[in-house]
Design a protein around this motif. Structure first.
Motif, PDB file in Angstrom:
ATOM      1  N   GLY A 158       0.797  -1.215   0.000  1.00  0.00           N
ATOM      2  CA  GLY A 158       0.000   0.000   0.000  1.00  0.00           C
ATOM      3  C   GLY A 158       0.830   1.266   0.000  1.00  0.00           C
ATOM      4  O   GLY A 158       0.498   2.246  -0.654  1.00  0.00           O
ATOM      5  N   GLU A 159       1.964   1.260   0.757  1.00  0.00           N
ATOM      6  CA  GLU A 159       2.752   2.480   0.821  1.00  0.00           C
ATOM      7  C   GLU A 159       3.412   2.820  -0.499  1.00  0.00           C
ATOM      8  O   GLU A 159       3.918   3.930  -0.696  1.00  0.00           O
ATOM      9  N   ASN A 160       3.463   1.871  -1.420  1.00  0.00           N
ATOM     10  CA  ASN A 160       4.064   2.110  -2.736  1.00  0.00           C
ATOM     11  C   ASN A 160       3.008   2.446  -3.783  1.00  0.00           C
ATOM     12  O   ASN A 160       3.278   2.374  -4.981  1.00  0.00           O
ATOM     13  N   PHE A 161       1.797   2.785  -3.322  1.00  0.00           N
ATOM     14  CA  PHE A 161       0.712   3.027  -4.277  1.00  0.00           C
ATOM     15  C   PHE A 161       1.058   4.143  -5.251  1.00  0.00           C
ATOM     16  O   PHE A 161       0.755   4.055  -6.434  1.00  0.00           O
ATOM     17  N   TYR A 162       1.744   5.190  -4.747  1.00  0.00           N
ATOM     18  CA  TYR A 162       2.058   6.317  -5.642  1.00  0.00           C
ATOM     19  C   TYR A 162       2.939   5.870  -6.796  1.00  0.00           C
ATOM     20  O   TYR A 162       2.740   6.285  -7.931  1.00  0.00           O
ATOM     21  N   ILE A 163       3.907   4.993  -6.521  1.00  0.00           N
ATOM     22  CA  ILE A 163       4.809   4.517  -7.590  1.00  0.00           C
ATOM     23  C   ILE A 163       4.017   3.730  -8.621  1.00  0.00           C
ATOM     24  O   ILE A 163       4.160   3.929  -9.832  1.00  0.00           O
ATOM     25  N   PHE A 164       3.142   2.812  -8.127  1.00  0.00           N
ATOM     26  CA  PHE A 164       2.362   2.009  -9.074  1.00  0.00           C
ATOM     27  C   PHE A 164       1.407   2.892  -9.867  1.00  0.00           C
ATOM     28  O   PHE A 164       1.184   2.673 -11.060  1.00  0.00           O
ATOM     29  N   ASN A 165       0.845   3.891  -9.213  1.00  0.00           N
ATOM     30  CA  ASN A 165      -0.072   4.785  -9.915  1.00  0.00           C
ATOM     31  C   ASN A 165       0.661   5.556 -11.009  1.00  0.00           C
ATOM     32  O   ASN A 165       0.134   5.786 -12.095  1.00  0.00           O
ATOM     33  N   THR A 166       1.926   5.931 -10.730  1.00  0.00           N
ATOM     34  CA  THR A 166       2.741   6.623 -11.732  1.00  0.00           C
ATOM     35  C   THR A 166       3.012   5.725 -12.923  1.00  0.00           C
ATOM     36  O   THR A 166       2.918   6.135 -14.075  1.00  0.00           O
ATOM     37  N   VAL A 167       3.331   4.442 -12.645  1.00  0.00           N
ATOM     38  CA  VAL A 167       3.588   3.494 -13.735  1.00  0.00           C
ATOM     39  C   VAL A 167       2.320   3.273 -14.550  1.00  0.00           C
ATOM     40  O   VAL A 167       2.340   3.220 -15.782  1.00  0.00           O
ATOM     41  N   GLU A 168       1.174   3.150 -13.832  1.00  0.00           N
ATOM     42  CA  GLU A 168      -0.093   2.934 -14.546  1.00  0.00           C
ATOM     43  C   GLU A 168      -0.437   4.131 -15.420  1.00  0.00           C
ATOM     44  O   GLU A 168      -0.897   3.984 -16.556  1.00  0.00           O
ATOM     45  N   ASP A 169      -0.168   5.365 -14.907  1.00  0.00           N
ATOM     46  CA  ASP A 169      -0.396   6.554 -15.716  1.00  0.00           C
ATOM     47  C   ASP A 169       0.526   6.576 -16.927  1.00  0.00           C
ATOM     48  O   ASP A 169       0.129   6.982 -18.023  1.00  0.00           O
ATOM     49  N   ALA A 170       1.787   6.120 -16.719  1.00  0.00           N
ATOM     50  CA  ALA A 170       2.727   6.066 -17.855  1.00  0.00           C
ATOM     51  C   ALA A 170       2.228   5.122 -18.932  1.00  0.00           C
ATOM     52  O   ALA A 170       2.350   5.387 -20.121  1.00  0.00           O
ATOM     53  N   ILE A 171       1.613   3.981 -18.508  1.00  0.00           N
ATOM     54  CA  ILE A 171       1.058   3.031 -19.484  1.00  0.00           C
ATOM     55  C   ILE A 171      -0.114   3.664 -20.240  1.00  0.00           C
ATOM     56  O   ILE A 171      -0.178   3.619 -21.472  1.00  0.00           O
ATOM     57  N   ASN A 172      -1.017   4.295 -19.482  1.00  0.00           N
ATOM     58  CA  ASN A 172      -2.221   4.855 -20.113  1.00  0.00           C
ATOM     59  C   ASN A 172      -1.907   6.067 -20.987  1.00  0.00           C
ATOM     60  O   ASN A 172      -2.678   6.411 -21.882  1.00  0.00           O
ATOM     61  N   ASN A 173      -0.746   6.738 -20.725  1.00  0.00           N
ATOM     62  CA  ASN A 173      -0.400   7.928 -21.485  1.00  0.00           C
ATOM     63  C   ASN A 173       0.555   7.654 -22.633  1.00  0.00           C
ATOM     64  O   ASN A 173       1.031   8.583 -23.277  1.00  0.00           O
ATOM     65  N   LEU A 174       0.883   6.370 -22.855  1.00  0.00           N
ATOM     66  CA  LEU A 174       1.765   6.061 -23.984  1.00  0.00           C
ATOM     67  C   LEU A 174       1.090   6.463 -25.305  1.00  0.00           C
ATOM     68  O   LEU A 174      -0.108   6.257 -25.481  1.00  0.00           O
ATOM     69  N   PRO A 175       1.862   7.040 -26.245  1.00  0.00           N
ATOM     70  CA  PRO A 175       1.279   7.485 -27.532  1.00  0.00           C
ATOM     71  C   PRO A 175       1.008   6.329 -28.467  1.00  0.00           C
ATOM     72  O   PRO A 175       1.645   6.169 -29.482  1.00  0.00           O
ATOM     73  N   THR A 176       0.019   5.471 -28.098  1.00  0.00           N
ATOM     74  CA  THR A 176      -0.258   4.267 -28.890  1.00  0.00           C
ATOM     75  C   THR A 176      -1.518   4.389 -29.722  1.00  0.00           C
ATOM     76  O   THR A 176      -1.963   3.405 -30.302  1.00  0.00           O
ATOM     77  N   TYR A 177      -2.110   5.596 -29.775  1.00  0.00           N
ATOM     78  CA  TYR A 177      -3.370   5.717 -30.516  1.00  0.00           C
ATOM     79  C   TYR A 177      -3.182   5.375 -31.981  1.00  0.00           C
ATOM     80  O   TYR A 177      -3.982   4.647 -32.566  1.00  0.00           O
ATOM     81  N   SER A 178      -2.089   5.924 -32.600  1.00  0.00           N
ATOM     82  CA  SER A 178      -1.867   5.659 -34.024  1.00  0.00           C
ATOM     83  C   SER A 178      -1.532   4.208 -34.286  1.00  0.00           C
ATOM     84  O   SER A 178      -1.679   3.728 -35.405  1.00  0.00           O
ATOM     85  N   LEU A 179      -1.069   3.460 -33.249  1.00  0.00           N
ATOM     86  CA  LEU A 179      -0.737   2.046 -33.434  1.00  0.00           C
ATOM     87  C   LEU A 179      -1.959   1.151 -33.308  1.00  0.00           C
ATOM     88  O   LEU A 179      -1.946  -0.005 -33.729  1.00  0.00           O
TER      89      LEU A 179
END
Length: 762
Positions: free
Chosen positions: A88-109
């Protein structure tokens, strides 16, 4: 005469027949042969060009996906999560990684899913959330991918056993799998990108006039096809696919007979992922146009021969009239367009087909040119950021036509110093870097080896220099001065430039780039507009600066006493003292970190959190290391550290003063009827009486004795109205020596005696 005329006419007829028939036969035969061959060659050529276009489009998509996934794993958010447990205390790190996944520029792919697996810590993050590895629904699928050899590869759903799972998307996707670290049997993490087959099918034209086009994976599965129903099928048993696989070359054409029908097969093999690109066309369809040409030519030639023979009989006496008539008709007939709806003959069809092929050829060449430029720029980026294999470098140098290095080169890395005092904002960084990149490309065109590019916050240029160290420095320094002057005049921006040591091969360019980055880090003592040679900082014998402890102590005391002006002056002296001695950036950073730590300790001693100086989730230490010059450091220390710390101390003191005032007033309200003094209150609160007196005066605007006397008078008023107590009893209860003193004080505050006050208010 008649016989003679007949003889002449016969000769004319024979000559006309020979002149008309022989050329008609020769031209007809030659036209039939060349026309049929030309149609087949153009169709085959069009099929091959179409295949090349499809392959380049598909591989561009694959390269882009590979690049995005590689950049994703190199992001700080992902790196910081590699050794983190799923807690639980590492939630911020996982949330950052999850945001990085969701923000990847994969729309054109068209990527439908991205999954990051930490094999070492047994957790998984994908677009739907965060899971433990043992609870993940595709755990068996991930385990099979881990066991597969290779650290980066493409694989289809069907080839890994997901074709019959019941999921609607099963068997309709390919997966890009990348394992880290590279070249190890047991990777610690793995990233997966899922791209639907339909994304590849969209790259294939649905027009099948040039034949059916398909893309088949290394496992024999159809990735893309003109016929959507064929996508996902296993072609390992299809004859023409097996034969294409068996061919020695990477591209070619062959014919094959299936079900008594001959087909022309064009194939391309990808060296990137071993996919095969096939185009299959029925030879009967190709030769259909050829047969039409044969019949058309035969009829045309036969018509010519008949016309010539018929004309031969009339040529003797009507030779001039028909020619004159034809001439007059040609001269007088105006230009006309073909009427709409007219039936087009075979020649029109051939003309239309040739025009189409020429237009297609132009379009393909244009796309090849654009994509070639993109691939060249991507290769230059790889040269700069990664240590590439020598054989790979040599093959790409030859492929892209880059020059062979016959003399040393060096790398110039330019960085914009600041946007303060300009018309630009930080959001304009990318635009300004590209503007600088264009300027560099124009003014250094004669010595540039490879096209200048932008890498993150830097502009990178590779130039030719001399073998001689002195001349090398002169060439590099002249180039950097020209860059700085032109950028200043054109954009009104200051840039600092790092210069690497000379290198002799493309494989050393990455090392030279990081030398420039290291050189720019030493800008801290040089200020804006610096030109820094890596050779100079590598060979410099810097001193270790003496930490000014006495000056720091005075600065800390000024901060604690909330003296902002004095703290600002002492900070300026401290920064000047630190940078007075030439030292390495590490020595400077050590002293600055020590000062920062001592300033933050004031917050801690005051019972406050470090969150006061955290900005956008970035710790003060990270903010400090990102600063470029001594001036920026001094400004940052004062505005971002000292001012917030002083404000925090002042707010804390204000709250403390308010609490002391409330405690003193509570004592007065509860013990007004005792022999209460200021000294008693100060002793009970563990403060000096003078300190209590000053706080009451400054914070509440009251004097202890006056407030106590007034409160006693107020209580006397209350008792006079609400009770029947004697005036002497009230005086005694309020600790007056006698009733006369009480009456005198009461009259002083109210303007009347206690008896009069009771009489008026009863």
């Amino acid at each position: 005469m008649k016989l003679s005329a007949s003889t002449v006419k016969a000769r004319l007829v024979i000559i006309c027949i020979l002149l008309g028939t022989i050329p008609a036969i020769i031209v007809g035969g030659f036209s039939t042969y060349r026309g049929s061959k030309s149609v087949q060659d153009k169709v085959n050529e069009g099929n091959m060009r179409n295949l090349v276009q499809v392959r380049m489009s598909v591989e561009q998509l694959l390269y882009t996906a590979d690049h995005i996934l590689a950049q994703f794993v190199e992001t700080p958010a992902v790196k910081s999560s590699l050794h983190v447990e799923l807690q639980g205390e590492n939630f911020y790190i996982f949330n950052t990684v999850e945001d990085a996944i969701n923000n990847l520029p994969t729309y054109s792919l068209g990527a439908s899913e991205i999954c990051f697996v930490n094999l070492e810590k047994n957790w998984v993050i994908d677009n739907s959330g965060i899971y433990r590895l043992e609870d993940y629904q595709d755990k068996s699928f991930l385990e099979e991918l881990v066991r597969k050899p290779g650290t980066s590869f493409w694989i289809g759903d069907l080839s890994i056993g997901l074709g019959n799972t019941g999921d609607e998307s099963s068997g309709e996707c390919v997966w890009l799998v990348k394992k880290w670290p590279f070249f190890t049997e047991k990777p610690s993490c793995m990233a997966i990108m899922k791209i639907p087959y339909g994304q590849f099918s969209n790259l294939i034209s649905e027009n099948i006039e040039l034949g059916k086009v398909m893309v088949i994976s290394a496992d024999g599965l159809v990735i893309a096809h003109n016929d959507k129903e064929e996508v996902g099928k296993d072609y390992n048993d299809v004859v023409y696919y097996r034969k294409a696989r068996e061919q020695a070359g990477d591209q070619g054409r062959f014919t094959i007979e299936m079900d008594n029908v001959k087909y022309s097969i064009n194939y391309l093999k990808s060296s990137y992922n071993n996919w095969v690109y096939l185009s299959i066309t029925s030879i009967a369809e190709i030769s259909k146009d050829s047969r039409a040409i044969v019949w058309f030519t035969f009829i045309a030639c036969l018509t010519v021969i008949v016309v010539v023979n018929v004309a031969a009989f009339f040529i003797s006496d009507r030779f001039y009239k028909p020619i004159q008539k034809l001439y007059n008709m040609v001269v007088k007939v105006p230009d006309r367009k073909d009427p709409a709806g007219r039936n087009r003959d075979e020649f029109s069809l051939i003309e239309e087909r040739l025009n189409f092929l020429m237009k297609d050829n132009y379009r393909l060449n244009k796309q090849l040119s654009i994509q070639s430029d993109q691939l060249k720029e991507y290769f230059i980026l790889q040269l700069i950021l990664r240590d590439l294999d020598r054989d790979f470098i040599e093959s790409r140098i030859k492929l892209y036509g880059f020059p062979v290095l016959t003399e040393p080169v060096c790398v110039l890395v330019a960085r914009i110093d600041t946007f303060e005092g300009t018309i630009y904002q930080k959001e304009d960084m990318d635009l300004m870097l590209f503007a600088v990149n264009n300027i560099v490309g124009e003014i250094l065109e004669s010595i540039i080896v490879l096209k200048p590019i932008v890498v993150e916050e830097y502009q990178v240029t590779i130039i030719k220099v001399s073998n001689d160290t002195g001349n090398m420095k002169e060439i590099a320094f002249s180039a950097t001065e020209k860059i700085q002057d032109t950028v200043k005049k054109t954009l009104n921006l200051s840039v600092s430039i790092g210069i690497s040591d000379p290198v002799t091969g493309y494989g050393d360019i990455s090392k030279a780039y990081y030398e420039c980055i290291e050189a720019l880090k030493h800008q801290i003592s040089l200020g804006y507009g610096a030109i820094i040679f890596y050779h100079d900082i590598r060979n410099s014998s810097s001193l270790k600066p003496v930490f000014p402890e006495k000056l720091e102590e005075e600065l800390l005391n000024a901060v604690k006493s909330c003296s902002s002006d004095k703290a600002k002056e002492l900070l300026h002296q401290f920064i000047d003292r630190i940078f007075m001695v030439e030292a390495s950036r590490h020595e400077y950073q050590t002293s600055l970190v020590r000062l920062l730590t001592d300033l933050l300790q004031i917050l801690k001693d005051n019972g406050q959190s470090y969150d006061v100086v955290v900005k956008d989730g970035i710790s003060p230490y990270e903010q400090l290391f990102a600063l470029k010059t001594a001036g920026e450091i001094e400004r940052w220390f004062f505005e971002e550290i000292i001012v917030p710390v002083i404000g925090n101390i002042e707010q804390s003191d204000k709250n403390q003063y308010k609490k002391i005032v409330e405690q003193v007033l509570n004592i007065i309200h509860e013990e007004f009827h005792t022999e209460l003094t200021l000294e008693d209150c100060a002793a009970r609160l563990n403060y000096h009486p003078s300190y209590i007196r000053r706080i009451l005066k400054n914070e509440a605007g009251i004097v202890f004795s006056e407030y106590l006397a007034q409160y006693r008078i107020d209580m006397a008023k209350k008792w006079l109205i609400e009770t029947d107590m004697k005036i002497s009893d009230i005086a005694e209860k309020l600790k007056y020596k006698n009733a006369e003193n009480f009456i005198r004080f009461f009259k002083k505050y109210t303007g009347m005696t206690p008896g009069k006050y009771r009489e008026l208010n009863k």
